[in-house]
Design a protein around this motif. Structure first.
Motif, short mmCIF file in Angstrom:
data_model
loop_
_atom_site.label_atom_id
_atom_site.label_comp_id
_atom_site.label_asym_id
_atom_site.label_seq_id
_atom_site.Cartn_x
_atom_site.Cartn_y
_atom_site.Cartn_z
N GLY A 170 -8.94 -32.65 20.03
CA GLY A 170 -8.01 -31.73 20.62
C GLY A 170 -8.47 -30.29 20.44
N VAL A 171 -7.82 -29.40 21.13
CA VAL A 171 -8.16 -27.98 21.07
C VAL A 171 -6.88 -27.15 21.07
N VAL A 172 -6.88 -26.08 20.26
CA VAL A 172 -5.78 -25.12 20.23
C VAL A 172 -6.36 -23.79 20.67
N ARG A 173 -5.63 -23.07 21.51
CA ARG A 173 -6.10 -21.79 22.04
C ARG A 173 -5.00 -20.75 21.88
N PHE A 174 -5.40 -19.54 21.51
CA PHE A 174 -4.49 -18.41 21.43
C PHE A 174 -4.99 -17.31 22.35
N ASP A 175 -4.13 -16.82 23.22
CA ASP A 175 -4.47 -15.71 24.11
C ASP A 175 -3.62 -14.51 23.72
N SER A 176 -4.26 -13.35 23.59
CA SER A 176 -3.54 -12.13 23.24
C SER A 176 -4.12 -10.96 24.01
N SER A 177 -3.24 -10.12 24.52
CA SER A 177 -3.70 -8.91 25.21
C SER A 177 -3.09 -7.68 24.56
N ALA A 178 -2.43 -7.85 23.43
CA ALA A 178 -1.73 -6.74 22.76
C ALA A 178 -2.29 -6.51 21.37
N ASP A 179 -3.62 -6.57 21.23
CA ASP A 179 -4.26 -6.36 19.94
C ASP A 179 -3.67 -7.28 18.87
N TRP A 180 -3.38 -8.51 19.25
CA TRP A 180 -2.88 -9.56 18.37
C TRP A 180 -1.48 -9.28 17.81
N GLU A 181 -0.75 -8.39 18.47
CA GLU A 181 0.67 -8.21 18.10
C GLU A 181 1.43 -9.49 18.47
N THR A 182 1.10 -10.03 19.64
CA THR A 182 1.65 -11.31 20.08
C THR A 182 0.51 -12.18 20.59
N ALA A 183 0.72 -13.49 20.58
CA ALA A 183 -0.28 -14.43 21.10
C ALA A 183 0.43 -15.61 21.73
N ARG A 184 -0.14 -16.11 22.80
CA ARG A 184 0.38 -17.30 23.47
C ARG A 184 -0.46 -18.49 23.04
N LEU A 203 -2.72 -30.86 14.53
CA LEU A 203 -3.63 -29.99 15.28
C LEU A 203 -3.04 -28.59 15.40
N LEU A 204 -1.77 -28.51 15.75
CA LEU A 204 -1.11 -27.21 15.87
C LEU A 204 -1.05 -26.49 14.53
N SER A 205 -0.70 -27.20 13.47
CA SER A 205 -0.63 -26.59 12.14
C SER A 205 -1.97 -26.00 11.73
N ARG A 206 -3.04 -26.73 11.95
CA ARG A 206 -4.37 -26.25 11.58
C ARG A 206 -4.75 -25.03 12.41
N GLY A 207 -4.49 -25.05 13.71
CA GLY A 207 -4.79 -23.90 14.55
C GLY A 207 -4.03 -22.66 14.13
N ILE A 208 -2.75 -22.84 13.80
CA ILE A 208 -1.92 -21.71 13.36
C ILE A 208 -2.43 -21.16 12.04
N THR A 209 -2.84 -22.04 11.13
CA THR A 209 -3.38 -21.61 9.84
C THR A 209 -4.62 -20.75 10.04
N VAL A 210 -5.51 -21.17 10.91
CA VAL A 210 -6.73 -20.40 11.18
C VAL A 210 -6.38 -19.04 11.78
#
Length: 87
Positions: free
Chosen positions: A1-15, A33-40
């Motif tokens: 599996g893969v977890v992805r975070f997208d941010s355009s606000a200097d990491w103030e928020t992420a999708r 999978l989600l827990s590990r991605g969030i931890t990273v």
């Protein structure tokens, strides 16, 4: 599996978005999978507010997010999307 975070606000928020191979779905892997991605992500960006949008018909994904600690289920729009937040 893969977890992805997208941010355009200097990491103030992420999708957050994620995918699990079709042959691996239904095995209870999503929450881990989600827990590990969030931890990273948190190791590099502790203050980021994370948002995830889930199709209300996707019961497996809804269950995965509802199992995660510290997540709020904040809204359901007219199109059937459920939004989750982690602050």
């Amino acid at each position: 599996g893969v977890v992805r975070f997208d941010s355009s606000a200097d990491w103030e928020t992420a999708r957050l978005s994620y995918a699990i191979a079709p042959e691996q779905r239904g095995r209870g892997l999503a929450s881990g999978l989600l827990s590990r991605g969030i931890t990273v992500l948190r190791q590099q960006h502790q203050q980021t507010v994370i948002r995830a949008e889930v199709d209300s018909r996707n019961e497996r994904s809804l269950r995965a997010f509802r199992r995660l600690p510290d997540w709020e289920e904040s809204s359901r729009d007219a199109g059937g999307t459920v939004t989750f937040w982690n602050r």
